[in-house]
Design an enzyme around this catalytic site. Structure first.
Site, PDB file in Angstrom:
ATOM      1  N   ARG A  66      -4.836 -31.329  -5.213  1.00 24.57           N
ATOM      2  CA  ARG A  66      -4.762 -30.218  -4.666  1.00 24.57           C
ATOM      3  C   ARG A  66      -4.008 -30.359  -3.341  1.00 24.57           C
ATOM      4  NH1 ARG A  66      -7.471 -24.535  -5.296  1.00 24.57           N
ATOM      5  NH2 ARG A  66      -5.034 -24.276  -4.205  1.00 24.57           N
ATOM      6  N   ARG A  85      -9.248 -34.602  -5.775  1.00 22.89           N
ATOM      7  CA  ARG A  85     -11.313 -34.307  -5.497  1.00 22.89           C
ATOM      8  C   ARG A  85     -11.607 -34.574  -7.369  1.00 22.89           C
ATOM      9  NH1 ARG A  85     -10.183 -27.593  -4.802  1.00 22.89           N
ATOM     10  NH2 ARG A  85      -9.349 -27.882  -2.483  1.00 22.89           N
ATOM     11  N   ASP A  91     -13.490 -26.451  -4.739  1.00 20.72           N
ATOM     12  CA  ASP A  91     -12.518 -26.886  -3.277  1.00 20.72           C
ATOM     13  C   ASP A  91     -13.561 -27.963  -1.950  1.00 20.72           C
ATOM     14  OD1 ASP A  91     -10.987 -25.034  -3.097  1.00 20.72           O
ATOM     15  OD2 ASP A  91     -11.928 -23.487  -2.197  1.00 20.72           O
ATOM     16  N   GLU A 252      -5.142 -19.538   6.796  1.00 15.60           N
ATOM     17  CA  GLU A 252      -4.502 -20.200   5.927  1.00 15.60           C
ATOM     18  C   GLU A 252      -3.631 -20.371   6.562  1.00 15.60           C
ATOM     19  OE1 GLU A 252      -6.092 -23.058   2.015  1.00 15.60           O
ATOM     20  OE2 GLU A 252      -5.286 -21.005   1.880  1.00 15.60           O
ATOM     21  N   ARG A 268      -1.888 -16.915   6.498  1.00 18.30           N
ATOM     22  CA  ARG A 268      -2.374 -15.826   4.807  1.00 18.30           C
ATOM     23  C   ARG A 268      -3.808 -14.489   5.286  1.00 18.30           C
ATOM     24  NH1 ARG A 268      -6.183 -19.166   0.259  1.00 18.30           N
ATOM     25  NH2 ARG A 268      -7.321 -17.840  -0.825  1.00 18.30           N
ATOM     26  N   ARG A 328      -0.843 -15.819  -8.462  1.00 15.84           N
ATOM     27  CA  ARG A 328      -0.249 -16.990  -7.594  1.00 15.84           C
ATOM     28  C   ARG A 328       0.844 -17.597  -9.401  1.00 15.84           C
ATOM     29  NH1 ARG A 328      -5.402 -20.295  -4.763  1.00 15.84           N
ATOM     30  NH2 ARG A 328      -4.687 -18.442  -3.706  1.00 15.84           N
ATOM     31  N   TYR A 357      -0.127 -23.626  -4.168  1.00 13.49           N
ATOM     32  CA  TYR A 357       0.167 -23.986  -2.366  1.00 13.49           C
ATOM     33  C   TYR A 357       1.372 -24.454  -1.856  1.00 13.49           C
ATOM     34  CZ  TYR A 357      -4.641 -22.790  -1.117  1.00 13.49           C
ATOM     35  OH  TYR A 357      -5.858 -22.142  -0.503  1.00 13.49           O
ATOM     36  N   GLU A 379       1.914 -26.926  -5.649  1.00 15.47           N
ATOM     37  CA  GLU A 379       1.127 -27.199  -6.821  1.00 15.47           C
ATOM     38  C   GLU A 379       1.908 -26.215  -7.979  1.00 15.47           C
ATOM     39  OE1 GLU A 379      -3.451 -26.822  -4.272  1.00 15.47           O
ATOM     40  OE2 GLU A 379      -2.314 -25.065  -5.602  1.00 15.47           O
TER      41      GLU A 379
END
Ligand SMILES: *[C@@H]1O[C@H](CO)[C@@H](O)[C@H](O)[C@H]1NC(C)=O
Ligand SMILES: *[C@@H]1O[C@H](CO)[C@@H](O)[C@H](O)[C@H]1NC(C)=O
Ligand SMILES: *[C@@H]1O[C@H](CO)[C@@H](O)[C@H](O)[C@H]1NC(C)=O
Length: 403
Positions: A66, A85, A91, A252, A268, A328, A357, A379
């Protein structure tokens, strides 16, 4: 190393077909008004090539890729970074920083190297801002560890640097020793080096704080990243208190230097204060302050509360996000020829499906080929936006050679 080319041939064929028509119409115009065409070539972005840089769950121990970042180095190589990750998509948790490098402007890429390993930390690293220092030829990556304070404390701001075009990287340096201990998640996206006055040469990295003490904060360096100090703060309301839906919670962010030397930060709007759209704020003093007087909501940039891409090239401002108020999906490129005060009507849809993103870069060498292209990482997925990290090469003039 697997590079998977995307089966989007029909879509590309469609776009190319229409651009060819425009191309020949323009060729005819060129004969009639050559000067007009050369001086005011109309921007008409075309998705020229796309390939997947990382696919979640397919390689070794990495569960999910990510948070893609992309930059050109001072020597003209492309570097793409992502969080790898290790065990889950969440996260927090342990991660590597994954990097791939291209020396042919994105046609071919090196295998992935893992340039930072947080070594199974409970609440590992999070990307991050990449900033290029053109004056000394270095690439700096600033990221955070323990941002969520899950089974660890305090959060720290970290930096690694490459002085050899991305081939090797220093071991991580703890910037919290200089900056003070604070929860600061840079970007995600690009930092910048000021090209214009005031504070020409300064490195500027902006990001956001914790969910309670949230807001947009910038850290600055006037000595090529040796020492850093705290700059502007745009605080959330209520600051340092638990947020509710619709509170003012700038999150962000992506800073861009405009040609008048101001820094515009596209932010954001985490809790959808005032609109489901982007917050824009400007610093006139090289990142020392972000006055409320210079803050506005960009209603045209509808947004599901996400990290977005922004980039200025030759006076044109580019913006990428999933252009949808709720979901999204619909990764879209917009451009503005009025410094962001309005956006051209014909946006380019890069991907209709799940998308997250994104980050934009371009090379400013002055060569005709470099003037014609921008590059986006984002992404992208069929069912979920975190399935792959895709790299898109965008031709700004509909694929035409003569601009
Ligand atoms: C970074 O430095 C701060 C301040 O000295 C310290 O509290 C923190 O533990 C350090 N972080 C790491 C990862 O070493
Ligand atoms: C995708 O973005 C375009 C450009 O903003 C917009 O016109 C369109 O309605 C969007 N579609 C969806 C499904 O969100
Ligand atoms: C955008 O900003 C530049 C630099 O300040 C200025 O020269 C130009 O006129 C501006 N363009 C518009 C349309 O306002």
């Amino acid at each position: 190393m697997c590079v998977i080319f995307l089966a989007k041939i029909e879509a590309m064929a469609l776009v190319r077909g229409s651009s060819l028509k425009t191309g020949s119409a323009l060729a005819a115009l060129w004969l009639l008004f050559p000067a007009v065409i050369t001086t005011s070539a109309k921007i008409e972005p075309l998705l020229f090539e796309e390939q997947l840089l990382w696919v979640s769950g397919m390689e070794g121990e990495v569960n999910t890729y990510r948070i893609p970042l992309i930059t050109f180095t001072p020597m003209g190589s492309l570097l793409a970074f992502a969080e790898a990750r290790k065990f889950s998509a969440s996260d927090d948790g342990a991660k590597f920083i994954a990097m791939r490098r291209s020396t042919d402007k994105g046609s071919t890429w090196s295998p992935t190297s893992y340039i930072v390993d947080d070594e199974l930390d409970q609440d590992g690293l999070n990307l991050g801002s990449v900033v290029v220092d053109q004056e000394v030829g270095s690439v700096i990556l600033v990221y955070t560890v323990c941002f969520h304070l899950h089974n660890c404390k305090p959060a720290s701001t970290m930096m690694v640097e490459s002085k050899d075009d991305g081939l090797s990287w220093t071991s991580p340096k703890n910037l919290s020793i200089q900056l003070g201990v604070q929860n600061f998640a840079p970007g995600p996206g690009s930092g910048l080096q000021k090209r214009y006055e005031p504070h020409q040469g300064r490195l500027v990295v902006c990001g956001h704080g914790t969910s309670e003490g949230d807001g947009v904060f910038c850290i600055l360096s006037d000595d090529h990243g040796h020492t850093w100090f705290n700059g502007a703060a745009l605080k959330s309301i209520p600051y340092n208190q638990k947020k509710r839906a619709l509170d003012f919670n700038p999150d962000e962010c992506q800073p861009v230097e405009m040609m008048d030397g101001s820094i515009v930060i596209n932010v954001r709007n985490q809790n959808n204060y005032h609109c489901r759209c982007r917050v824009v704020v400007r610093s006139q003093d090289g990142g020392m302050s972000l006055p409320i007087d210079d803050l506005y909501f960009d209603y045209e940039l509808v947004d599901p509360a996400i990290a977005a891409g922004a980039f200025q090239k030759e006076g044109v401002l580019f913006f990428t996000n999933p252009a949808n108020e709720q979901q999204r999906i619909n990764l879209t490129l917009r451009w503005s020829v009025t410094n962001g005060t309005s956006w051209e009507k014909n946006a380019l849809q890069i991907w209709h499906g799940p998308s997250g993103y994104s980050c934009i870069t371009s090379l400013d060498s002055g060569s005709a080929d470099d003037r014609r292209h921008i590059f986006v990482v984002y992404e992208k997925g069929l069912h979920d936006y975190d399935e792959t990290i895709s790299f898109a090469k965008i031709h700004l003039y509909g694929g035409r050679e003569s601009t």
